[in-house]
Design an enzyme around this catalytic site. Structure first.
Site, PDB file in Angstrom:
ATOM      1  N   GLY A   3      -7.436   4.908  -5.459  1.00  0.00           N
ATOM      2  CA  GLY A   3      -8.553   4.706  -4.747  1.00  0.00           C
ATOM      3  C   GLY A   3      -9.111   6.217  -4.035  1.00  0.00           C
ATOM      4  CG  ASP A  39      -5.264   0.868  -8.080  1.00  0.00           C
ATOM      5  OD1 ASP A  39      -5.424   1.632  -7.329  1.00  0.00           O
ATOM      6  OD2 ASP A  39      -6.078  -0.054  -8.516  1.00  0.00           O
ATOM      7  CB  ILE A  40      -5.500  -4.491  -8.981  1.00  0.00           C
ATOM      8  CG1 ILE A  40      -5.553  -5.616  -9.854  1.00  0.00           C
ATOM      9  CG2 ILE A  40      -6.985  -4.080  -8.629  1.00  0.00           C
ATOM     10  CD1 ILE A  40      -5.932  -6.897  -8.681  1.00  0.00           C
ATOM     11  CG  ASP A  75      -3.092  -8.985  -7.466  1.00  0.00           C
ATOM     12  OD1 ASP A  75      -3.227  -8.574  -6.346  1.00  0.00           O
ATOM     13  OD2 ASP A  75      -3.917  -9.655  -8.151  1.00  0.00           O
ATOM     14  CE1 TYR A 135     -11.103  -2.182   5.499  1.00  0.00           C
ATOM     15  CE2 TYR A 135     -12.538  -1.348   7.059  1.00  0.00           C
ATOM     16  CZ  TYR A 135     -11.479  -1.066   6.181  1.00  0.00           C
ATOM     17  OH  TYR A 135     -10.789   0.211   5.894  1.00  0.00           O
ATOM     18  CE  LYS A 147      -7.708  -1.702   6.813  1.00  0.00           C
ATOM     19  NZ  LYS A 147      -6.725  -1.488   5.875  1.00  0.00           N
TER      20      LYS A 147
HETATM   21  P1  NAD Z   1     -10.331   2.381  -2.078  1.00  0.00           P
HETATM   22  O1  NAD Z   1     -11.330   1.434  -2.002  1.00  0.00           O
HETATM   23  O2  NAD Z   1     -11.088   4.012  -2.624  1.00  0.00           O
HETATM   24  O3  NAD Z   1      -9.306   2.167  -2.886  1.00  0.00           O
HETATM   25  C1  NAD Z   1      -8.609   1.035  -2.864  1.00  0.00           C
HETATM   26  C2  NAD Z   1      -7.639   1.007  -4.097  1.00  0.00           C
HETATM   27  O4  NAD Z   1      -7.129  -0.451  -4.215  1.00  0.00           O
HETATM   28  C3  NAD Z   1      -8.541   0.915  -5.292  1.00  0.00           C
HETATM   29  O5  NAD Z   1      -8.073   1.838  -6.317  1.00  0.00           O
HETATM   30  C4  NAD Z   1      -8.455  -0.610  -5.782  1.00  0.00           C
HETATM   31  O6  NAD Z   1      -8.492  -0.745  -7.309  1.00  0.00           O
HETATM   32  C5  NAD Z   1      -7.036  -1.015  -5.458  1.00  0.00           C
HETATM   33  N1  NAD Z   1      -6.933  -2.571  -5.192  1.00  0.00           N
HETATM   34  C6  NAD Z   1      -7.809  -3.495  -4.870  1.00  0.00           C
HETATM   35  N2  NAD Z   1      -7.387  -4.677  -4.790  1.00  0.00           N
HETATM   36  C7  NAD Z   1      -5.972  -4.383  -5.326  1.00  0.00           C
HETATM   37  C8  NAD Z   1      -5.071  -5.233  -5.405  1.00  0.00           C
HETATM   38  N3  NAD Z   1      -5.416  -6.801  -5.123  1.00  0.00           N
HETATM   39  N4  NAD Z   1      -3.785  -4.754  -5.995  1.00  0.00           N
HETATM   40  C9  NAD Z   1      -3.668  -3.634  -5.996  1.00  0.00           C
HETATM   41  N5  NAD Z   1      -4.696  -2.555  -5.866  1.00  0.00           N
HETATM   42  C10 NAD Z   1      -5.600  -3.092  -5.533  1.00  0.00           C
HETATM   43  O7  NAD Z   1      -9.730   2.856  -0.521  1.00  0.00           O
HETATM   44  P2  NAD Z   1      -9.313   4.069   0.204  1.00  0.00           P
HETATM   45  O8  NAD Z   1     -10.646   4.537   0.793  1.00  0.00           O
HETATM   46  O9  NAD Z   1      -8.622   4.639  -0.718  1.00  0.00           O
HETATM   47  O10 NAD Z   1      -8.486   3.114   1.513  1.00  0.00           O
HETATM   48  C11 NAD Z   1      -7.179   3.287   1.304  1.00  0.00           C
HETATM   49  C12 NAD Z   1      -6.718   2.607   2.775  1.00  0.00           C
HETATM   50  O11 NAD Z   1      -7.169   3.270   3.832  1.00  0.00           O
HETATM   51  C13 NAD Z   1      -7.083   0.885   2.994  1.00  0.00           C
HETATM   52  O12 NAD Z   1      -6.324   0.315   3.888  1.00  0.00           O
HETATM   53  C14 NAD Z   1      -8.380   1.536   3.910  1.00  0.00           C
HETATM   54  O13 NAD Z   1      -8.599   0.305   4.677  1.00  0.00           O
HETATM   55  C15 NAD Z   1      -8.102   2.576   4.730  1.00  0.00           C
HETATM   56  N6  NAD Z   1      -9.109   3.026   5.141  1.00  0.00           N
HETATM   57  C16 NAD Z   1      -9.707   4.010   4.406  1.00  0.00           C
HETATM   58  C17 NAD Z   1     -11.020   4.777   5.086  1.00  0.00           C
HETATM   59  C18 NAD Z   1     -11.890   5.515   4.248  1.00  0.00           C
HETATM   60  O14 NAD Z   1     -12.948   5.855   4.815  1.00  0.00           O
HETATM   61  N7  NAD Z   1     -11.693   5.627   3.022  1.00  0.00           N
HETATM   62  C19 NAD Z   1     -10.989   4.704   6.473  1.00  0.00           C
HETATM   63  C20 NAD Z   1     -10.535   3.640   7.209  1.00  0.00           C
HETATM   64  C21 NAD Z   1      -9.235   3.293   6.638  1.00  0.00           C
HETATM   65  C1  AKB Z   2     -15.397   1.725   5.849  1.00  0.00           C
HETATM   66  O1  AKB Z   2     -16.574   2.009   6.029  1.00  0.00           O
HETATM   67  O2  AKB Z   2     -15.218   0.530   5.580  1.00  0.00           O
HETATM   68  C2  AKB Z   2     -14.041   2.525   5.978  1.00  0.00           C
HETATM   69  C3  AKB Z   2     -13.468   2.540   7.365  1.00  0.00           C
HETATM   70  C4  AKB Z   2     -14.214   3.135   8.531  1.00  0.00           C
HETATM   71  O3  AKB Z   2     -12.518   1.711   7.319  1.00  0.00           O
HETATM   72  N1  AKB Z   2     -14.600   3.962   5.687  1.00  0.00           N
END
Ligand code: NAD
Ligand code: AKB
Length: 314
Positions: A11, A34-35, A51, A141, A145
């Site tokens: 991700g 990753d899935i 998964d 979501y 969290k």
């Molecule tokens: P993303 O959506 O880019 O990546 C998530 C990854 O999880 C994807 O590669 C997807 O294929 C994988 N996935 C989904 N379902 C799955 C499953 N059942 N088993 C295994 N893998 C699975 O997310 P990200 O932005 O990299 O976020 C990572 C973490 O950081 C998350 O917990 C998210 O809530 C948190 N977060 C992200 C942000 C942001 O802005 N990116 C902000 C706040 C919190």
């Molecule tokens: C989202 O918009 O869902 C994320 C977050 C702030 O957790 N970027």
């Protein structure tokens, strides 16, 4: 030597965290899970298809690879989660529970679980939001969290499984695309601006939210991962502030480099943004593990433009 697994490693955050950890601990010691199976599998390996809702499979991967440290990034983000709340519950809550149980049963040392500003809700104070305040989110979501923060704390106090996490704001980056969040506009907009295309923003021009540039996001999670346990009063729920801006302010900053047209057409994601804070009090993170961001709005925009110009060849 640490043996690390990064779930959701393909991700937005995993794509940059994994190379950082591999530089530090050696490629063979950092396993991407990753899935999805990546198209460029050789570049990503060591990789396992996993998964996170499957506890037995997690236990098998942990044992086969001698994993003692996990970055659990697999999740469904806010906007995608509101399109499919059942999937968000399943992956974010059932998946986290499976991960914690697998960690407890195998004796993993530490699990990093990012939380989010989505843990807050409409009743939370919006400016300089305290670390310890009202948590009544209205998105699936956000509910996942808050659940994650509380479960992580529970596993630490009851079983000594060391779970830690920061409440990330919206993360801005140029390497991998964001995965379906409310803050995704702040990445997409750069691509439109640099291609000279009109951008239609799904949030209001004045929708101010806390944001962070990816290098600071990597710094936050790895610094907390290595903080001495005895210094931590909080564990799973650290506010981390870097910058706050609205779409209008971001457009103004990008226009210092490139002119482009923007239209504002708020959709269902505006309601989600309206329930989140505008800025965070991160004094607990600063005090307990020395958090300090490197990027603000102008330095982030300059770096994004430079890197995306090179990446897109424009
Ligand atoms: P993303 O959506 O880019 O990546 C998530 C990854 O999880 C994807 O590669 C997807 O294929 C994988 N996935 C989904 N379902 C799955 C499953 N059942 N088993 C295994 N893998 C699975 O997310 P990200 O932005 O990299 O976020 C990572 C973490 O950081 C998350 O917990 C998210 O809530 C948190 N977060 C992200 C942000 C942001 O802005 N990116 C902000 C706040 C919190
Ligand atoms: C989202 O918009 O869902 C994320 C977050 C702030 O957790 N970027």
């Amino acid at each position: 030597m640490k043996r690390i697994m990064v779930t959701g490693g393909l991700g937005q955050i995993g794509s940059e965290l994994v190379p950082y950890l591999r530089d530090r601990y050696g490629r063979e010691n950092v396993i991407v899970a990753d899935i999805r199976v990546p198209e460029n599998l050789e570049e990503i390996e060591p990789f396992v298809k996993l998964d996170v809702r499957d506890e037995e499979a997690i236990i098998r991967v942990i044992k086969e690879n001698d994993i003692d440290f996990i970055y659990h990034l697999a999740a469904i983000l806010s906007a995608r989660g509101e399109q499919n709340p059942q999937l968000a519950f399943d992956v974010n809550i059932r998946g986290l529970y499976a991960m914690l149980e697998a960690g407890r049963k195998t004796g993993v040392e530490r699990i990093m679980v990012p939380s989010s500003i989505a843990a807050f809700g409409p009743e939370t104070p919006k400016d300089n939001t305290p670390n310890d305040t009202i948590l009544k989110p209205r998105t699936m979501y956000g509910i996942s969290k808050v659940t994650g923060e509380l479960l992580g704390l529970y596993y630490w106090e009851k079983y000594g499984l060391d779970v830690r996490g920061v409440r990330y704001p919206g993360i801005i980056s140029w390497k991998a695309p964001p995965g379906g969040g409310t803050t995704d506009y702040a990445v997409e907009i750069f691509y439109y601006a640099l291609r000279g295309e009109k951008y239609t923003c799904f949030l209001r021009e004045d929708a101010t939210l806390p944001m962070m540039y990816m290098p600071d996001a990597i710094k936050a999670i790895t610094q907390l991962a290595e903080a001495p346990s005895e210094n931590l009063v909080h564990r799973t729920d650290f506010n981390v502030q870097a910058m706050s801006f609205s779409p209008g302010e971001l457009v103004e900053e990008i226009r210092k480099y490139v002119d482009f047209e923007v239209e504002y057409r708020p959709d269902y994601r505006q309601k989600i943004a309206d329930s989140w804070p505008r800025s965070l009090d991160d004094s607990a993170a600063r005090r307990e593990w020395g958090w300090k961001p490197d990027y603000d709005l102008p330095t982030m925009v300059r770096d994004m433009i430079e890197n995306l110009r090179r990446k897109l060849g424009v």
